[in-house]
Write an enzyme that holds these catalytic residues in place. Structure first.
Site, PDB file in Angstrom:
ATOM      1  N   ASP A 125     -10.617   2.383  -3.282  1.00 45.35           N
ATOM      2  CA  ASP A 125     -11.161   2.171  -1.942  1.00 45.35           C
ATOM      3  C   ASP A 125     -12.679   2.238  -1.971  1.00 45.35           C
ATOM      4  OD1 ASP A 125      -8.955   1.596  -0.484  1.00 45.35           O
ATOM      5  OD2 ASP A 125      -8.632   3.623   0.282  1.00 45.35           O
ATOM      6  N   ASP A 145       0.832  -1.206   0.000  1.00 49.00           N
ATOM      7  CA  ASP A 145       0.000   0.000   0.000  1.00 49.00           C
ATOM      8  C   ASP A 145       0.868   1.258   0.000  1.00 49.00           C
ATOM      9  OD1 ASP A 145      -2.286   1.553   0.186  1.00 49.00           O
ATOM     10  OD2 ASP A 145      -3.037   0.600   2.009  1.00 49.00           O
TER      11      ASP A 145
HETATM   12  C1  DGJ Z   1      -5.767   2.060   1.929  1.00 45.99           C
HETATM   13  C2  DGJ Z   1      -6.146   0.832   1.168  1.00 45.99           C
HETATM   14  O1  DGJ Z   1      -6.649   1.164  -0.084  1.00 45.99           O
HETATM   15  C3  DGJ Z   1      -7.141   0.026   1.999  1.00 45.99           C
HETATM   16  O2  DGJ Z   1      -7.569  -1.090   1.274  1.00 45.99           O
HETATM   17  C4  DGJ Z   1      -6.485  -0.374   3.275  1.00 45.99           C
HETATM   18  O3  DGJ Z   1      -5.432  -1.249   3.014  1.00 45.99           O
HETATM   19  C5  DGJ Z   1      -5.995   0.853   4.021  1.00 45.99           C
HETATM   20  N1  DGJ Z   1      -5.175   1.684   3.196  1.00 45.99           N
HETATM   21  C6  DGJ Z   1      -5.228   0.464   5.244  1.00 45.99           C
HETATM   22  O4  DGJ Z   1      -4.676   1.539   5.873  1.00 45.99           O
END
Ligand code: DGJ
Length: 723
Positions: A543, A473
């Site tokens: 997201d 990430d």
């Molecule tokens: C952003 C990601 O897109 C989410 O899926 C998740 O992993 C969060 N970060 C965790 O902080």
């Protein structure tokens, strides 16, 4: 196919339906003559009209013939010698002079593609023209690479800039430049924001410059490194379009500039804002690659070519066609608030329902119970996870589940052991210029010792634990492009060096752990680009997991990326991002158009929903080969209509998979036809769900009636050739 006609000093780079022609004019300048439909190798030097000066055109001192760079089509735009359009590179000598004039020096044609060490690049195939030019003013050599993938009408370009005896400072170093013929064009970009990535936007190109860019240190949610120039008549299914896709994940820029003559310069590469690069005598600089594509088969044809190219020559070959892990990710199920018991319960449900991997997301390390602390401390938090990772992994393994783990390798929290030990490892100046984003700072990935440290921490965990999946990430952008370790005159190298550090970490991890599947992520789809896809066969698309929003995001993403690269999960309703409720079946149908998985507390589902999960996984596994290798046809645009519909058709045309969603219910909606695409005209197809058997020609021309459905309800049809 690449042909050099020595008599006219002309290079013909042929795709199946396109030709790209470069001429070395009598003054020695490389002149761009044609990028359009495929032509014969006729002598095109009658186009020398395009190199003549017009009023006010400067004439370079070495042009013996009637020549100016003002109008002439260029292969790599020069600076301060009469070409006033966007330059491809600016080479500044130590006396401050930046003028350059590139003359042809040599060329070489070879089978295959160049390997750009340290940068993601096309993996072989094709045929390459290497065209070396020399700047007669500084002695700097620029080698332009053109790799032709004939069947796909793809041309991959990049440049290598090598200083001669004099050092130079690059103030711009684009990957490519092409001057398209005069005419009306429309630009299509993929803009967006967090939770709304890659929204297509089309607009007429006026005189002047139009630039899409990111100066955030990442390719970003806000703008994707992809730009299309389409003829106004170009539709989804027919018409001419040119695409430029950068194989790059850092700050970028792509420009379309309509000149006084109505020709259009399409160019780009690394974002020139914040960029400079010092080349000492003899040193080289390689630009990222740009993947150009031209088609007359509309935007759909362009997308299918990009999907084929990325699957065939860029994504990690070991994974591109391998069955993907169907995961359950605990993020939306628990966020930071998980315990062994919660994870065990999720694993139990997952195993019982046919999921194959549990992915443990953010919060398992350091002292991280919210987003204010812990990043950088890649040690398991045993207070939170009793028995450490091994307890969770053992629990999963006993149930036949594999295990995946989340990392955010490039970041550090101020409240972390790592930061307390190395406060100088974060970029920017402490207490002076360090902006916080999601309460975190960015590690200085330009420094090899920091990259080494992150590698060691991750490698240690991957060695000691049975981890088959890593989610990488990246949750903030870079604001202060500054490293105290770089000399003041080299601060302009920061942004590019940062992304080179990221690539080197990804490369090393993948080499050391070839059995581990890597998924990319950046606050959703914030760094969803061809550079990242070289390392990560799939990327968390957004997201936003709301099924309706995902129709739009996946639709936009499909302009330049294959479906199998989009990671898509079924999540809970009311949806956490929009508050919207959509049927469980719709969420499954939309997620099945990518790499499929779940992101919710499976234990809270009803018995009926659990049955659906089993059926969805079975049905996804059945269509997975189609998703991975088939052709995508966009049928009904969720941005422009009340219906989302796409079809995936196998390469042999024998099978199809159609997914649609009614956005809002419409009363008395009785004659809404859906015309399918991509089928074989004379083959007969059975659509079991509709009880119909019809010819491809009927399905494509007369169409089928769209079912009348309530809000956000989906339909799924499987087509099988029966005769
Ligand atoms: C952003 C990601 O897109 C989410 O899926 C998740 O992993 C969060 N970060 C965790 O902080």
């Amino acid at each position: 196919m690449i042909i050099f006609q020595a008599s006219s000093k002309t290079f013909y780079l042929h795709g199946k339906t396109s030709s790209y022609v470069i001429w070395i004019d009598p003054n020695g300048y490389p002149v761009h003559l044609h990028y359009g439909g495929r032509i014969a190798e006729d002598d095109l030097t009658y186009f020398d009209m395009r190199t003549r000066p017009v009023s006010f055109s400067p004439i370079p001192p070495d042009a013996e013939n009637w020549f100016s760079l003002d109008i002439a089509g260029q292969e790599y735009g020069t600076y301060a010698q009469g070409d006033f359009r966007t330059p491809s590179c600016i080479l500044t000598r130590d006396d401050g002079d930046s003028a350059s004039r590139f003359h042809y020096e040599s060329h070489r044609v070879f089978s295959g593609a160049p390997e750009l060490s340290g940068l993601p690049h096309a993996r072989g195939g094709g045929e390459t023209l290497e065209l070396t030019l020399c700047d007669v003013l500084s002695g700097t050599r620029v080698t332009l690479f053109y790799t032709v993938y004939e069947a796909l009408d793809i041309l991959v370009r990049s440049a290598c800039i090598a200083a001669g005896k004099q050092p130079v400072t690059l103030k711009r170093a684009d990957s490519f430049c092409v001057d398209l013929e005069e005419g009306d064009y429309e630009t299509i970009c993929l803009h967006g924001r967090h939770c709304a990535e890659r929204t297509p936007e089309r607009a007429p190109l006026a005189h002047g410059t139009y630039t899409v860019s990111s100066s955030r240190g990442a390719s970003s949610h806000q703008m994707n490194p992809f730009l299309v120039l389409a003829k106004p008549a170009c539709t989804e299914d027919r018409g001419e379009a040119f695409g430029a896709l950068l194989v790059y994940s850092g700050s970028f820029s792509l420009t379309a500039e309509k000149s006084q003559a109505g020709t259009v310069r399409l160019c780009g590469g690394i974002d020139p804002l914040n960029f400079s690069w010092r080349l000492e005598a003899g040193e080289r600089f390689y630009t990222p690659q740009a993947v150009l594509c031209r088609t007359e088969e509309g935007l759909g044809g362009l997308s299918r070519r990009y999907a084929d190219f990325l699957r065939g020559y860029l994504l990690p070959p070991a994974w591109v066609h391998a069955p993907r892990p169907v995961v359950v990710n605990n993020w939306e199920a628990t966020y930071f608030d998980f315990t062994n018991e919660k994870l065990f319960a999720l694993a139990d449900e997952a195993a019982a329902l046919g999921v194959d991997t549990l992915v443990l997301d953010d919060g398992w390390f350091g002292k991280r119970n919210d987003d204010t602390s812990g990043l950088g401390d890649w040690f398991v938090n045993e207070e939170k996870l009793q028995g450490g990772l091994s307890a969770v992994i053992a629990h999963c393994k006993a149930r036949g589940l594999k295990f995946g783990l989340w990392f955010e390798p490039e970041m550090v929290s101020e409240d972390s052991e790592l930061y307390r030990l190395h406060p100088d490892w974060a970029i920017g100046k402490a207490e002076v210029s360090r902006c916080r984003g999601r309460n975190q700072l960015v590690l200085d990935m330009t420094r090899p010792e920091i990259v080494d440290h992150v590698y060691e921490r991750m490698a240690d965990l991957l060695k000691k634990n049975e981890i088959s999946y890593v989610k990488w990430d990246m949750n903030r952008h870079i604001s202060e492009f500054y490293s105290p370790k770089l000399a003041p005159a080299r601060q302009g190298e920061f942004a590019h060096r940062y992304i080179l550090g990221v690539y080197s970490l990804a490369e090393r991890l993948q080499r050391s752990f070839p059995h581990v599947f890597f998924e990319g992520c950046s606050g959703g789809g914030g760094r969803f680009d061809a550079g990242m896809l070289y390392y990560f066969p799939q990327y968390w698309t957004s997201d936003d997991t709301d099924a309706f929003e995902r129709c739009k995001i996946q639709w936009g993403t499909s302009y330049s990326y294959p479906m199998s690269a989009m990671s898509c999960h079924v999540s809970v309703c009311p949806n956490h991002q929009t508050g919207r409720t959509t049927p469980f079946s719709t969420r499954g149908a939309v997620a099945s158009l990518g790499a499929f998985g779940y992101e919710l507390a499976l234990g809270n589902l009803t018995a009926e929903e659990k049955e659906l999960v089993r059926a969805q996984i079975r049905s996804y596994r059945a269509v997975e080969p189609l998703i991975q290798t088939g052709d995508l046809y966009r049928i009904s645009d969720p941005f422009a209509s009340n219906l989302f519909c796409v079809a995936v058709v196998s390469k042999d045309g024998r099978e199809g998979y159609v997914v649609g969603m009614q956005i809002h219910a419409v009363p008395a909606d009785t004659d809404h036809r859906l015309r399918l695409k991509g089928l074989r005209e004379d083959a007969r197809y059975e659509i079991a769900e509709l009880g119909l058997t019809l010819h491809g020609s009927t399905l494509m021309r007369a169409g089928v009636l769209k079912p009348s459905l309530p809000d956000f309800t989906s339909f799924v049809w499987h087509l099988k050739q029966v005769g």
